[in-house]
Design a protein around this motif. Structure first.
Motif, PDB file in Angstrom:
ATOM      1  N   LEU A   2       0.830  -1.201   0.000  1.00 60.36           N
ATOM      2  CA  LEU A   2       0.000   0.000   0.000  1.00 60.36           C
ATOM      3  C   LEU A   2       0.867   1.254   0.000  1.00 60.36           C
ATOM      4  O   LEU A   2       0.528   2.268  -0.609  1.00 60.36           O
ATOM      5  CB  LEU A   2      -0.887  -0.035   1.255  1.00 60.36           C
ATOM      6  CG  LEU A   2      -2.168   0.763   1.220  1.00 60.36           C
ATOM      7  CD1 LEU A   2      -3.104   0.181   0.171  1.00 60.36           C
ATOM      8  CD2 LEU A   2      -2.823   0.738   2.603  1.00 60.36           C
ATOM      9  N   TYR A   3       1.995   1.159   0.683  1.00 57.77           N
ATOM     10  CA  TYR A   3       2.878   2.322   0.786  1.00 57.77           C
ATOM     11  C   TYR A   3       3.335   2.776  -0.592  1.00 57.77           C
ATOM     12  O   TYR A   3       3.208   3.937  -0.951  1.00 57.77           O
ATOM     13  CB  TYR A   3       4.087   2.007   1.678  1.00 57.77           C
ATOM     14  CG  TYR A   3       5.063   3.161   1.759  1.00 57.77           C
ATOM     15  CD1 TYR A   3       4.811   4.274   2.560  1.00 57.77           C
ATOM     16  CD2 TYR A   3       6.241   3.171   1.006  1.00 57.77           C
ATOM     17  CE1 TYR A   3       5.684   5.346   2.618  1.00 57.77           C
ATOM     18  CE2 TYR A   3       7.122   4.239   1.048  1.00 57.77           C
ATOM     19  CZ  TYR A   3       6.835   5.318   1.867  1.00 57.77           C
ATOM     20  OH  TYR A   3       7.711   6.382   1.908  1.00 57.77           O
ATOM     21  N   PHE A  12       5.365  11.971  -2.212  1.00 61.38           N
ATOM     22  CA  PHE A  12       6.362  12.456  -3.167  1.00 61.38           C
ATOM     23  C   PHE A  12       5.853  13.630  -4.009  1.00 61.38           C
ATOM     24  O   PHE A  12       6.611  14.235  -4.747  1.00 61.38           O
ATOM     25  CB  PHE A  12       6.836  11.304  -4.075  1.00 61.38           C
ATOM     26  CG  PHE A  12       7.954  10.468  -3.463  1.00 61.38           C
ATOM     27  CD1 PHE A  12       8.101  10.377  -2.087  1.00 61.38           C
ATOM     28  CD2 PHE A  12       8.858   9.781  -4.268  1.00 61.38           C
ATOM     29  CE1 PHE A  12       9.113   9.613  -1.522  1.00 61.38           C
ATOM     30  CE2 PHE A  12       9.886   9.020  -3.710  1.00 61.38           C
ATOM     31  CZ  PHE A  12      10.009   8.930  -2.339  1.00 61.38           C
ATOM     32  N   ARG A  13       4.544  13.933  -3.895  1.00 66.45           N
ATOM     33  CA  ARG A  13       4.022  15.088  -4.616  1.00 66.45           C
ATOM     34  C   ARG A  13       4.401  16.384  -3.920  1.00 66.45           C
ATOM     35  O   ARG A  13       4.444  17.444  -4.513  1.00 66.45           O
ATOM     36  CB  ARG A  13       2.497  15.002  -4.671  1.00 66.45           C
ATOM     37  CG  ARG A  13       2.019  14.548  -6.040  1.00 66.45           C
ATOM     38  CD  ARG A  13       0.568  14.871  -6.184  1.00 66.45           C
ATOM     39  NE  ARG A  13      -0.176  13.638  -6.299  1.00 66.45           N
ATOM     40  CZ  ARG A  13      -1.475  13.539  -6.159  1.00 66.45           C
ATOM     41  NH1 ARG A  13      -2.198  14.596  -5.847  1.00 66.45           N
ATOM     42  NH2 ARG A  13      -2.080  12.388  -6.307  1.00 66.45           N
ATOM     43  N   LYS A  14       4.645  16.254  -2.594  1.00 69.34           N
ATOM     44  CA  LYS A  14       4.936  17.456  -1.815  1.00 69.34           C
ATOM     45  C   LYS A  14       6.437  17.683  -1.710  1.00 69.34           C
ATOM     46  O   LYS A  14       7.231  16.771  -1.948  1.00 69.34           O
ATOM     47  CB  LYS A  14       4.368  17.280  -0.400  1.00 69.34           C
ATOM     48  CG  LYS A  14       2.867  17.234  -0.373  1.00 69.34           C
ATOM     49  CD  LYS A  14       2.352  17.676   0.959  1.00 69.34           C
ATOM     50  CE  LYS A  14       1.926  16.499   1.795  1.00 69.34           C
ATOM     51  NZ  LYS A  14       1.488  16.860   3.118  1.00 69.34           N
ATOM     52  N   SER A  19       7.402  17.250   3.679  1.00 67.96           N
ATOM     53  CA  SER A  19       6.724  15.986   4.024  1.00 67.96           C
ATOM     54  C   SER A  19       7.498  15.238   5.105  1.00 67.96           C
ATOM     55  O   SER A  19       6.898  14.596   5.964  1.00 67.96           O
ATOM     56  CB  SER A  19       6.421  15.081   2.829  1.00 67.96           C
ATOM     57  OG  SER A  19       7.289  15.251   1.799  1.00 67.96           O
ATOM     58  N   HIS A  20       8.821  15.358   5.087  1.00 69.74           N
ATOM     59  CA  HIS A  20       9.609  14.716   6.143  1.00 69.74           C
ATOM     60  C   HIS A  20       9.237  15.282   7.520  1.00 69.74           C
ATOM     61  O   HIS A  20       8.981  14.536   8.472  1.00 69.74           O
ATOM     62  CB  HIS A  20      11.103  14.917   5.861  1.00 69.74           C
ATOM     63  CG  HIS A  20      11.989  14.188   6.816  1.00 69.74           C
ATOM     64  ND1 HIS A  20      12.338  12.876   6.634  1.00 69.74           N
ATOM     65  CD2 HIS A  20      12.554  14.563   7.978  1.00 69.74           C
ATOM     66  CE1 HIS A  20      13.092  12.477   7.646  1.00 69.74           C
ATOM     67  NE2 HIS A  20      13.235  13.489   8.478  1.00 69.74           N
ATOM     68  N   GLU A  21       9.177  16.620   7.592  1.00 70.99           N
ATOM     69  CA  GLU A  21       8.831  17.269   8.872  1.00 70.99           C
ATOM     70  C   GLU A  21       7.429  16.860   9.322  1.00 70.99           C
ATOM     71  O   GLU A  21       7.186  16.627  10.511  1.00 70.99           O
ATOM     72  CB  GLU A  21       8.885  18.803   8.743  1.00 70.99           C
ATOM     73  CG  GLU A  21      10.254  19.374   8.391  1.00 70.99           C
ATOM     74  CD  GLU A  21      11.327  19.005   9.400  1.00 70.99           C
ATOM     75  OE1 GLU A  21      11.002  18.886  10.587  1.00 70.99           O
ATOM     76  OE2 GLU A  21      12.492  18.795   8.996  1.00 70.99           O
ATOM     77  N   ARG A 105      14.414  14.519  -4.046  1.00 69.02           N
ATOM     78  CA  ARG A 105      14.204  13.103  -4.357  1.00 69.02           C
ATOM     79  C   ARG A 105      14.656  12.837  -5.787  1.00 69.02           C
ATOM     80  O   ARG A 105      14.433  13.658  -6.678  1.00 69.02           O
ATOM     81  CB  ARG A 105      12.724  12.761  -4.264  1.00 69.02           C
ATOM     82  CG  ARG A 105      12.120  13.030  -2.926  1.00 69.02           C
ATOM     83  CD  ARG A 105      10.686  12.528  -2.943  1.00 69.02           C
ATOM     84  NE  ARG A 105       9.968  12.946  -1.758  1.00 69.02           N
ATOM     85  CZ  ARG A 105       9.169  14.013  -1.699  1.00 69.02           C
ATOM     86  NH1 ARG A 105       8.973  14.777  -2.770  1.00 69.02           N
ATOM     87  NH2 ARG A 105       8.544  14.309  -0.571  1.00 69.02           N
ATOM     88  N   LEU A 106      15.234  11.674  -5.991  1.00 70.89           N
ATOM     89  CA  LEU A 106      15.638  11.242  -7.335  1.00 70.89           C
ATOM     90  C   LEU A 106      14.951   9.902  -7.580  1.00 70.89           C
ATOM     91  O   LEU A 106      15.573   8.836  -7.501  1.00 70.89           O
ATOM     92  CB  LEU A 106      17.163  11.071  -7.410  1.00 70.89           C
ATOM     93  CG  LEU A 106      18.067  12.321  -7.467  1.00 70.89           C
ATOM     94  CD1 LEU A 106      18.036  13.126  -6.191  1.00 70.89           C
ATOM     95  CD2 LEU A 106      19.499  11.917  -7.792  1.00 70.89           C
ATOM     96  N   PRO A 107      13.615   9.944  -7.877  1.00 73.96           N
ATOM     97  CA  PRO A 107      12.850   8.692  -7.919  1.00 73.96           C
ATOM     98  C   PRO A 107      13.370   7.697  -8.954  1.00 73.96           C
ATOM     99  O   PRO A 107      13.401   6.500  -8.695  1.00 73.96           O
ATOM    100  CB  PRO A 107      11.436   9.142  -8.263  1.00 73.96           C
ATOM    101  CG  PRO A 107      11.424  10.611  -8.257  1.00 73.96           C
ATOM    102  CD  PRO A 107      12.803  11.126  -8.148  1.00 73.96           C
ATOM    103  N   GLU A 108      13.804   8.217 -10.112  1.00 76.66           N
ATOM    104  CA  GLU A 108      14.295   7.299 -11.157  1.00 76.66           C
ATOM    105  C   GLU A 108      15.552   6.568 -10.710  1.00 76.66           C
ATOM    106  O   GLU A 108      15.909   5.529 -11.263  1.00 76.66           O
ATOM    107  CB  GLU A 108      14.608   8.070 -12.460  1.00 76.66           C
ATOM    108  CG  GLU A 108      13.410   8.717 -13.129  1.00 76.66           C
ATOM    109  CD  GLU A 108      13.145  10.141 -12.635  1.00 76.66           C
ATOM    110  OE1 GLU A 108      13.658  10.512 -11.550  1.00 76.66           O
ATOM    111  OE2 GLU A 108      12.405  10.879 -13.308  1.00 76.66           O
TER     112      GLU A 108
END
Ligand code: FMN
Length: 377
Positions: A2-3, A12-14, A19-21, A105-108
């Protein structure tokens, strides 16, 4: 999962740091769920237990430094099954860190780049926070390490006094301490990895450690040094010499890389800062292996860099790590990652006919030894 399909895309949109905080703030309110979370996520099995000096970790997977710099939610975080954790980096003086944005973030690439620059509330505030947590039994039930860095405005010549100030203030609260001389985001910090400066730092901290322990009538605290992956093995050898001479407990290998950027697909790959996650998996394993071979397994190593799953953790352990830590892998794999890694490690032990995780430590580096390359370079 689900995660990965639901929660991660939303997060990851924010903005990454926001989002970490928010996650940390949420976790700080979820402490009342500690028991249920811990029951769900913790893998309890004696085969996973790790002994490093006086430290006992119920399993080998720790939370790496930087995730909870200010000890916002250490107990709630530990409920996700970690065998140990580090807070910090804490510096003697409170400091805001670098200008934002400073976390990408470097999702790729399954990676992160950060140039936070040791943003933290400082040793005094964090000591008071830990005191409050202790008073209401909200310290983690697994060993807690405190990662100490150098305040930005302090020059290299005053670095020792700065480290000592933070160490002394935080001494009562850590089960172990990590001297961080490897963050890529504090100017000149990495100079302290040089043999002379490192000796000048580690020797007095170890001396202070013994003095504070004697005063408190306790054993001295295990001390680790955390190194960068951006150096030649000959420099690592010099660090090992100092660490052994000063009788530190071990080495944490490694921090994020400031220089390696090869093959990155994400546009954010061009950002300056420390790169962590999948792109550093192999290079970090080679550092672990090198340290294990040079010290012939005498010096405990905590392996950290690009661990996402049980195979990654097992590779670090077979290279010579007694325990591992994760940060980026936890962000990408989600809250169930530590449980999956620990379960996976048990399967891998069974597959290889090993009775205990400690039997796997250095297995791969030892076989290199038999091939004849166990000596110092
Ligand atoms: C956002 C961020 C902040 C970090 N802050 C610290 C820190 O304060 N002190 C430290 O020793 N390491 C810090 N690190 C490095 C991690 O502890 C770890 O060594 C590194 O990220 C490699 O592990 P990973 O690939 O599992 O992330 C930080 C890493 C990230 C991504």
């Amino acid at each position: 999962m689900l995660y990965k399909s639901l929660v991660r895309p939303l997060l990851f949109r924010k903005d990454a740091e926001r989002s970490h905080e928010q996650i940390l703030a949420l976790l700080s309110h979820l402490e009342f769920l500690y028991g249920s979370l811990n029951d769900f996520y913790r893998v309890k099995d004696d085969r996973l237990r790790v002994q490093i000096g006086p430290l006992t970790f119920p399993n080998p997977v720790g939370l790496a430094a930087g995730f909870d710099k200010n000890a916002v939610a250490p107990k709630a975080l530990s409920a996700f099954g970690f065998g140990f954790m580090e807070i910090g980096a804490v510096t003697a003086q409170a400091q805001p860190g670098n200008p934002k944005p400073r976390l990408y973030r470097l999702p790729e690439d399954h990676a992160l780049i950060n140039r936070l620059g040791f943003n933290n509330k400082g040793a005094e505030a964090i000591a008071l926070k830990l005191e409050r947590l202790r008073a209401r039994s909200a310290m983690p039930e697994v060993p807690l390490g405190i990662n100490i860095g150098r305040s930005k405005i302090v020059e290299t010549k005053d670095a020792v006094a700065d480290f000592l100030a933070a160490f002394e203030r935080l001494f009562p609260y850590g089960d172990f301490f990590t001297l961080n001389v490897s963050s890529p985001n504090t100017p000149n910090l990495r100079d302290l990895q040089g043999e002379t400066l490192l000796r000048e730092l580690l020797a007095p901290v170890q001396e202070k450690n013994r003095a504070l322990a004697t005063r408190a009538k306790i054993d001295s605290k295990p001390l680790f040094v955390k190194i960068a992956p951006d150096m030649e093995f000959s420099q690592v050898d010099a660090i090992i010499d100092v660490v052994e001479a000063v009788k530190l407990t071990g080495i944490i290998a490694t921090n994020a890389t400031a220089f390696m950027r090869e093959g990155l697909k994400s546009p954010a790959g061009r950002e300056p800062g420390g790169l962590s996650g999948r792109p550093i998996t192999k290079v970090v394993t080679s550092f672990v292996s090198h340290i294990f071979q040079v010290t012939q397994g005498r010096l405990p190593i905590i392996g950290v860099g690009g661990i996402f799953n049980a195979e990654d953790a097992y590779d670090k352990i077979k290279a010579g790590a007694s325990a591992v830590q994760i940060y980026t892998g936890w962000v990408y794999e989600g809250p169930g990652a530590v449980k999956r890694i620990n379960r996976g490690l048990l399967s891998l032990l069974e597959r290889d006919g090993l009775k205990h995780l400690s039997d796997a430590v250095g297995m791969e580096s030892r076989s290199t030894n038999q091939a004849g390359s166990y000596k110092r370079s």
